[in-house]
Structure formats: structure tokens, C-alpha cells
Design a protein around this motif. Structure first.
Motif, mmCIF file in Angstrom:
data_model
loop_
_atom_site.group_PDB
_atom_site.id
_atom_site.type_symbol
_atom_site.label_atom_id
_atom_site.label_comp_id
_atom_site.label_asym_id
_atom_site.label_seq_id
_atom_site.Cartn_x
_atom_site.Cartn_y
_atom_site.Cartn_z
ATOM 1 N N LEU A 171 23.597 27.313 37.403
ATOM 2 C CA LEU A 171 24.564 27.407 36.308
ATOM 3 C C LEU A 171 25.007 28.849 36.095
ATOM 4 O O LEU A 171 26.195 29.117 35.890
ATOM 5 N N ALA A 172 24.081 29.794 36.171
ATOM 6 C CA ALA A 172 24.437 31.211 36.012
ATOM 7 C C ALA A 172 25.397 31.655 37.113
ATOM 8 O O ALA A 172 26.371 32.366 36.847
ATOM 9 N N ARG A 173 25.151 31.211 38.335
ATOM 10 C CA ARG A 173 26.044 31.568 39.444
ATOM 11 C C ARG A 173 27.415 30.927 39.285
ATOM 12 O O ARG A 173 28.434 31.537 39.600
ATOM 13 N N ILE A 174 27.449 29.698 38.823
ATOM 14 C CA ILE A 174 28.725 29.024 38.582
ATOM 15 C C ILE A 174 29.514 29.773 37.513
ATOM 16 O O ILE A 174 30.719 29.999 37.659
ATOM 17 N N ARG A 175 28.835 30.179 36.459
ATOM 18 C CA ARG A 175 29.522 30.905 35.385
ATOM 19 C C ARG A 175 30.071 32.239 35.862
ATOM 20 O O ARG A 175 31.180 32.628 35.505
ATOM 21 N N ARG A 176 29.290 32.968 36.668
ATOM 22 C CA ARG A 176 29.778 34.241 37.208
ATOM 23 C C ARG A 176 30.999 34.032 38.098
ATOM 24 O O ARG A 176 31.968 34.785 38.035
ATOM 25 N N ALA A 177 30.938 33.007 38.939
ATOM 26 C CA ALA A 177 32.062 32.719 39.828
ATOM 27 C C ALA A 177 33.302 32.317 39.028
ATOM 28 O O ALA A 177 34.418 32.744 39.338
ATOM 29 N N ALA A 178 33.108 31.502 38.003
ATOM 30 C CA ALA A 178 34.233 31.081 37.159
ATOM 31 C C ALA A 178 34.838 32.277 36.424
ATOM 32 O O ALA A 178 36.067 32.389 36.312
ATOM 33 N N ALA A 179 33.984 33.182 35.954
ATOM 34 C CA ALA A 179 34.477 34.376 35.263
ATOM 35 C C ALA A 179 35.293 35.249 36.214
ATOM 36 O O ALA A 179 36.346 35.774 35.848
ATOM 37 N N ARG A 180 34.816 35.386 37.443
ATOM 38 C CA ARG A 180 35.554 36.187 38.430
ATOM 39 C C ARG A 180 36.893 35.535 38.761
ATOM 40 O O ARG A 180 37.919 36.213 38.859
ATOM 41 N N LEU A 181 36.894 34.241 38.905
ATOM 42 C CA LEU A 181 38.132 33.521 39.183
ATOM 43 C C LEU A 181 39.124 33.698 38.034
ATOM 44 O O LEU A 181 40.309 33.977 38.258
ATOM 45 N N ASP A 182 38.644 33.576 36.802
ATOM 46 C CA ASP A 182 39.511 33.791 35.634
ATOM 47 C C ASP A 182 40.052 35.219 35.612
ATOM 48 O O ASP A 182 41.226 35.442 35.302
ATOM 49 N N GLU A 183 39.190 36.172 35.932
ATOM 50 C CA GLU A 183 39.609 37.570 35.943
ATOM 51 C C GLU A 183 40.758 37.786 36.930
ATOM 52 O O GLU A 183 41.737 38.469 36.610
ATOM 53 N N LEU A 184 40.637 37.206 38.096
ATOM 54 C CA LEU A 184 41.689 37.379 39.108
ATOM 55 C C LEU A 184 42.955 36.596 38.782
ATOM 56 O O LEU A 184 44.063 37.062 39.044
ATOM 57 N N GLU A 185 42.789 35.412 38.212
ATOM 58 C CA GLU A 185 43.962 34.585 37.901
ATOM 59 C C GLU A 185 44.708 35.077 36.667
ATOM 60 O O GLU A 185 45.936 35.107 36.653
ATOM 61 N N TYR A 186 43.971 35.413 35.622
ATOM 62 C CA TYR A 186 44.602 35.696 34.337
ATOM 63 C C TYR A 186 44.557 37.157 33.926
ATOM 64 O O TYR A 186 45.276 37.555 33.009
ATOM 65 N N GLY A 187 43.750 37.951 34.588
ATOM 66 C CA GLY A 187 43.674 39.369 34.262
ATOM 67 C C GLY A 187 45.008 40.078 34.287
ATOM 68 O O GLY A 187 45.321 40.853 33.374
ATOM 69 N N PRO A 188 45.841 39.823 35.302
ATOM 70 C CA PRO A 188 47.144 40.488 35.337
ATOM 71 C C PRO A 188 48.056 40.115 34.172
ATOM 72 O O PRO A 188 49.020 40.828 33.893
ATOM 73 N N LEU A 189 47.780 39.034 33.483
ATOM 74 C CA LEU A 189 48.609 38.620 32.358
ATOM 75 C C LEU A 189 48.246 39.324 31.056
ATOM 76 O O LEU A 189 48.991 39.243 30.083
ATOM 77 N N VAL A 190 47.087 39.976 31.045
ATOM 78 C CA VAL A 190 46.626 40.644 29.835
ATOM 79 C C VAL A 190 47.211 42.065 29.804
ATOM 80 O O VAL A 190 47.021 42.837 30.740
ATOM 81 N N PRO A 191 47.939 42.372 28.748
ATOM 82 C CA PRO A 191 48.541 43.704 28.697
ATOM 83 C C PRO A 191 47.487 44.795 28.503
ATOM 84 O O PRO A 191 46.487 44.591 27.804
ATOM 85 N N TYR A 192 47.698 45.916 29.147
ATOM 86 C CA TYR A 192 46.806 47.061 28.977
ATOM 87 C C TYR A 192 47.285 47.861 27.788
ATOM 88 O O TYR A 192 48.469 48.108 27.614
ATOM 89 N N GLU A 193 46.337 48.290 26.972
ATOM 90 C CA GLU A 193 46.714 49.089 25.799
ATOM 91 C C GLU A 193 46.158 50.466 25.906
ATOM 92 O O GLU A 193 45.199 50.759 26.469
#
Length: 82
Positions: free
Chosen positions: A60-82
């Protein structure tokens, strides 16, 4: 990760294999963006193994880390930098 990039992983049904794949998926990079659908499917298979294997905490911990990384790559560019 090379096996995943080569498209050689098709079915994940054992706990050890799910741990291995989920761990590798936490290391995906921006170069893997074109394969996100496949990566999602592999992660879903890992989760299905977790559900059938009495809730293995390590998996479960590995799945969560992988999901977090996937979210970071998919949605990170959509988050504006301040």
C-alpha cells in the motif's frame, strides 16, 4: 523500470510482483508521460493484488508513492508557481 518501459508487464497477480512494480512506478519520469494510461492500469493491478492479499502495508505504501508521483507528473504543470 526498463521492463515497464518495454511494455513487457501485462498481468500482475502476485504480492512480490506487485511490490516490485509499484516500487518501480514511483520512479517514473516526465519521459514516461505518453504511457500514463498503461501506468494507471499497472497501478490498478497492484491495488487489486493489495485488496486480495489482506492489505499488505508495504504494498500500500508503494502504491501511494507511485500514485503521488503520477499525480505530480500529470497535474503538477497545472499548478501555478508563486
Amino acid at each position: 523500470m526498463l521492463e515497464i518501459r518495454a511494455g513487457a508487464v501485462t498481468t500482475i497477480s502476485e504480492l512480490d510482483r506487485a511490490n516490485e512494480i509499484a516500487g518501480a512506478l514511483s520512479g517514473i519520469g516526465a519521459e514516461d508521460k505518453s504511457r500514463f494510461d498503461e501506468i494507471h492500469e499497472l497501478l490498478n493491478q497492484c491495488y487489486a493484488v493489495w485488496e486480495t492479499k489482506d492489505g499488505d502495508a508495504t504494498l500500500l505504501a508503494r502504491i501511494r508513492r507511485a500514485a503521488a508521483r503520477l499525480d505530480e507528473l500529470e497535474y503538477g504543470p497545472l499548478v501555478p508557481y508563486e
